[in-house]
Scaffold this active site. Structure first.
Site, PDB file in Angstrom:
ATOM      1  N   GLY A   1       0.747  -1.256  -0.095  1.00  0.00           N
ATOM      2  CA  GLY A   1      -0.004   0.061   0.139  1.00  0.00           C
ATOM      3  C   GLY A   1       0.778   1.210   0.044  1.00  0.00           C
TER       4      GLY A   1
ATOM      5  CG  ASP B   1      -2.245   8.322  -3.906  1.00  0.00           C
ATOM      6  OD1 ASP B   1      -2.690   9.227  -4.301  1.00  0.00           O
ATOM      7  OD2 ASP B   1      -2.749   6.915  -4.100  1.00  0.00           O
TER       8      ASP B   1
END
Ligand code: MEV
Length: 333
Positions: A112, A159
């Site tokens: 992740g 992200d």
């Protein structure tokens, strides 16, 4: 000065971790994120054939190829981000070429750490170099964010910001604020739960539950936003015991989500075990990082060795990382 024509370029971006504010950031609250010193690399080269060739050994893709005229068609999952980023770049800048792409990652896609957003950012940067189109960081962010939304439909883009800017960032949904912070020497410990979480699945479940109980969730998000604001100040002051305490408070709220499970919220049994082990080993605080259910936990503490040992003994896997301060980088051309 005449620029050299570039035929081949290699760029890299760091992986990321959410420090504070997951889920709430999807609903217009801020979050705090950091970039990691494990990187994803993309090598891109123009070729004369009207084809895109992709090799991504980490994803077990050795010789994928697709004709340029088929870029609009539905693509296999593993190469979707690469191809969507190429398509969006070509459309935005009205250019086109056959390409040979190779990707390689220092981190597992299971953790992740944001491999999809990292590869998207890298592709856009390699193309901007190959086609000699100057793009500011925010322009790369916007095109990468559009690409991720095209594929996933939802996502805050934190992200992508971590991959481009590096360091520690205060971030608001969709890049409305991307504020790099002066934060150094975080005593950060990371433990992998052994479970790959599906962010989009979890986000969908939370959204469904939120539609049933909007006031309940808005209240949780407001509490998280307050924690994020406090954590921002304490991190800039390097007050790690205070930051740890805020991690515990953030985790407590994530447990109160009613999805995916009533018992743990977006947390889970393994996450709770790893958090408990870290706290027992002397961490100032610990919490899940990202969507929850699986992926990684993060802990703060000076006793790194002891905390990592405790994570290991609780069937987690410590992942040794530092903060990356470089962000998106050209490796060679
Ligand atoms: C997932 O890593 C974090 C979420 O907040 C989703 C996102 O911000 O895109 C759940």
């Amino acid at each position: 000065m005449k620029k050299n024509k570039r035929k081949k370029v290699v760029v890299s971006t760091p992986g990321k971790l959410m420090l504070f504010g997951e889920h709430a950031v999807l609903y217009n609250r801020p979050c705090l994120v950091c970039a990691l010193n494990q990187r994803l690399f993309v090598e891109a080269e123009k070729i004369s054939e009207d084809e895109i060739l992709i090799s991504a050994p980490d994803l077990k893709i050795l010789d994928f190829s697709i004709s340029l005229v088929d870029l609009d068609k539905e693509q296999p999952k593993e190469v979707r981000f690469v191809l969507e980023a190429i398509k969006n770049f070509f459309q935005t800048y009205k250019v086109s070429s056959g390409l040979k792409i190779k990707t390689e990652s220092q981190f597992s896609a299971e953790y992740g750490f944001g491999s999809s957003s990292a590869v998207t950012v890298c592709i856009i940067k390699t193309l901007s170099e190959l086609f000699q189109i100057e793009m500011k960081k925010k322009e790369i962010f916007d095109l990468a964010y559009q690409t991720v939304l095209d594929i996933q439909g939802i996502g805050s883009g934190f992200d992508i910001a971590a991959a481009i800017y590096g360091g520690v960032i205060y971030f608001l949904t969709g890049g409305k604020i991307i504020e790099p912070l002066e934060v150094k020497d975080i005593p950060l410990i990371v433990g992998y739960t052994g479970i790959k979480a599906s962010t989009s699945e979890i986000v969908k479940q939370v959204k469904k539950e939120m539609e049933r109980a909007p006031r309940y969730y808005q209240n949780l998000y407001n509490q998280i936003a307050k924690i994020v604001e406090k954590a921002k100040i304490e991190m800039e002051n390097s007050n790690w015991p205070a930051v740890g305490k805020l991690m515990n408070e953030n985790q407590e709220i994530l447990r109160k989500f009613r999805a995916p499970s009533i018992e743990y919220g977006v947390s889970s049994e393994i996450i709770e075990k790893l958090i408990e082990a870290s706290l027992k080993a002397g961490a100032y605080g610990a919490k899940l990082s990202g969507a929850g259910v699986g992926d990684c936990i993060i802990a703060l503490g000076e006793n790194r060795e002891g905390i990592e040992k405790a994570i290991q003994e609780t069937s987690g896997a410590p992942v040794s990382v530092e903060i990356d301060y470089q962000g998106l980088k050209i490796e060679s051309f």
